[in-house]
Motif scaffolding. Structure first.
Motif, PDB file in Angstrom:
ATOM      1  N   HIS A   3       0.638  -1.130  -0.024  1.00 49.91           N
ATOM      2  CA  HIS A   3       0.120  -0.029  -0.065  1.00 49.91           C
ATOM      3  C   HIS A   3       0.761   1.343   0.135  1.00 49.91           C
ATOM      4  O   HIS A   3       2.086   1.221   0.327  1.00 49.91           O
ATOM      5  CB  HIS A   3      -1.055   0.122   1.271  1.00 49.91           C
ATOM      6  N   LEU A   4       0.129   2.486  -0.138  1.00 54.55           N
ATOM      7  CA  LEU A   4       0.940   3.929  -0.383  1.00 54.55           C
ATOM      8  C   LEU A   4       1.386   3.938   1.012  1.00 54.55           C
ATOM      9  O   LEU A   4       0.607   4.063   1.967  1.00 54.55           O
ATOM     10  CB  LEU A   4       0.112   4.781  -0.909  1.00 54.55           C
ATOM     11  N   HIS A  27      -2.158   2.993  -8.360  1.00 57.19           N
ATOM     12  CA  HIS A  27      -2.436   2.276  -7.251  1.00 57.19           C
ATOM     13  C   HIS A  27      -3.672   2.644  -6.625  1.00 57.19           C
ATOM     14  O   HIS A  27      -4.558   1.864  -6.343  1.00 57.19           O
ATOM     15  CB  HIS A  27      -1.326   2.027  -6.459  1.00 57.19           C
ATOM     16  N   CYS A  31      -7.392   0.645  -5.350  1.00 56.27           N
ATOM     17  CA  CYS A  31      -7.069   0.222  -3.900  1.00 56.27           C
ATOM     18  C   CYS A  31      -8.023   1.025  -2.859  1.00 56.27           C
ATOM     19  O   CYS A  31      -7.719   1.991  -2.640  1.00 56.27           O
ATOM     20  CB  CYS A  31      -5.642   0.165  -3.510  1.00 56.27           C
ATOM     21  N   HIS A  33      -8.353   0.176   0.287  1.00 54.00           N
ATOM     22  CA  HIS A  33      -7.483   0.559   1.413  1.00 54.00           C
ATOM     23  C   HIS A  33      -7.100   2.068   1.558  1.00 54.00           C
ATOM     24  O   HIS A  33      -6.903   2.762   2.289  1.00 54.00           O
ATOM     25  CB  HIS A  33      -6.290  -0.441   1.588  1.00 54.00           C
ATOM     26  N   CYS A  34      -6.162   2.169   0.277  1.00 50.83           N
ATOM     27  CA  CYS A  34      -5.670   3.524   0.079  1.00 50.83           C
ATOM     28  C   CYS A  34      -6.475   4.561   0.020  1.00 50.83           C
ATOM     29  O   CYS A  34      -6.167   5.705   0.325  1.00 50.83           O
ATOM     30  CB  CYS A  34      -4.601   3.331  -0.900  1.00 50.83           C
TER      31      CYS A  34
HETATM   32 ZN    ZN Z   1      -3.178   0.394  -1.376  1.00 50.08          ZN
END
Ligand code: ZN
Lengths: 199, 184
Positions: A3-4, A27, A31, A33-34
């Motif tokens: 992840h970032l 990304h 994503c 999450h990010c």
């Molecule tokens: Zn991510």
């Protein structure tokens, strides 16, 4: 999946692209999450912006104004010293030329005298140091008004000094006399107040 | 810029007239400028400085500077933008003068590591207060006041990458202290 980092997310809010940001954005697009992390960041900033406005507990204007006026007076004293010398030099120049018409020389003498008187009053005021004393609101207001008028007059004097060729000593004399009048009034305001208060 | 121009008109309706009067040395007009902007200036100073005394001193230093240099203010920019930059510089100068930073960052590390072990959740005010002077100044100037890293770096006498790393660091700490969920 990597992840970032917060570093990268913080940087992604900036306009423009830095090396590596294109990949980071790619990304981010895919994503959740990010995306959630970036949303948290946005929310944190929104919360920072909506923190209550803090207000000063006391009024700092009287102190600020007094400090500014004191500085202005010191500057003025220096100016008076400088122009005083300049005027003395110009009178000397007139005298050196020899064929000085009498009225001009008279004005020059008078000018020196008025400037000297102005400096005496300035020194008296500096010595009295009104900023360092507690003064009542009415005195402060009147003194402040006179200070302002002197400041305006000083700007006029500066301009007249700059355009010295066009200005006659008579013009200068008139302005300096007005200045002495105002300084006299200022001394009066402080001294009268002091004597009324039994100081 | 647009935001600061809007601030001008909302804080001081007749800004142009007041400024031209202030330029003649009229202390009443200077007083009007003080009244119009004292709260945002103090708020900025208080958010950056550690104590209310420091913030009040910054308020006074800012307006002393405004009184002295109102003639240097160029009207193409916003009045609030001009005053705010004076205030930010004075606040940062105060931080440097107090040399809070070195001792403070150490404090920040110690407290930071200890708090991370506990489940204590701080509110935002407390978390902000707990940041190091520099991190707090950067997060406030960048995220709230809207200065760029380049502008902050200029005011601080540092590089833009210093400002960027201070900002990330501030967010990492705030995130932890606010008890926001960690992402694996
Ligand atoms: Zn991510």
């Amino acid at each position: 999946m990597n992840h970032l980092t917060l570093d990268v997310l913080v940087g992604l809010r900036e306009p423009g692209t830095e090396p590596g940001q294109a990949a980071a954005r790619q990304h981010l697009d895919s994503c959740t999450h990010c995306q959630a992390e970036l949303e948290r960041l946005h929310q944190r900033v929104a919360r920072l912006k909506s923190l209550p406005t803090l207000r000063p507990a006391r009024d700092r204007w009287p102190e600020t104004r007094a400090r500014f006026q004191a500085e202005r007076r010191r500057r003025r004293t220096r100016l008076a010293g400088f122009t005083g010398l300049a005027a003395a030099a110009s009178v000397a120049a007139f005298l050196a030329v020899g064929n000085v018409p009498r009225p001009v020389e008279m004005t020059g003498d008078q000018l020196s005298q008025v400037m000297e008187r102005s400096q005496v009053l300035e020194s008296a005021l500096n010595e009295y140091n009104p900023e360092g004393r507690v003064i009542d609101g009415r005195t402060a207001r009147i003194a402040g008004e006179i200070e302002d008028r002197i400041a305006r007059l000083d700007r006029e004097l500066e301009m007249t000094e700059l355009l010295r060729q066009q200005a006659t000593d008579q013009d200068l004399l008139k302005l300096w006399r007005e200045r002495v009048g105002l300084l006299d009034a200022l001394v009066d305001v402080h001294v009268t107040r002091a004597s009324n208060a039994g100081l | 810029m647009t935001r600061t121009l809007l601030m001008d008109s909302s804080l001081l309706a007749n800004a142009e007239t007041v400024v031209s009067r202030a330029r003649t040395g009229d202390t009443e007009a200077l007083g009007e400028l003080f009244r119009a902007f004292e709260v945002p200036v103090y708020n900025l100073a208080r958010r950056i400085c550690r104590t209310t005394e420091d913030a009040e001193d910054v308020l006074q230093e800012t307006f002393f500077e405004v009184c002295r240099s109102i003639n240097r203010y160029r009207e193409e920019g916003s009045l609030w933008g001009w005053i705010r930059t004076i205030a930010a510089s004075k606040a940062l100068m105060r931080l440097r003068r107090n040399k809070y930073r070195d001792a403070d960052e150490l404090h920040d590390e110690v407290v930071g590591n200890r708090k991370e072990d506990t489940h204590l959740r701080m509110d935002l005010e407390a978390a902000l207060e707990r940041l190091s002077e520099t991190s707090r100044a950067v997060v406030w100037l960048h995220d709230v006041e809207g200065y760029t890293h380049e502008e902050i770096a200029n005011m601080m006498g540092k590089t833009p990458s210093f400002s960027k790393s201070q900002l990330s660091r501030a967010h990492a700490r705030l995130r932890t202290w606010l008890g926001e969920e960690m992402i694996p």
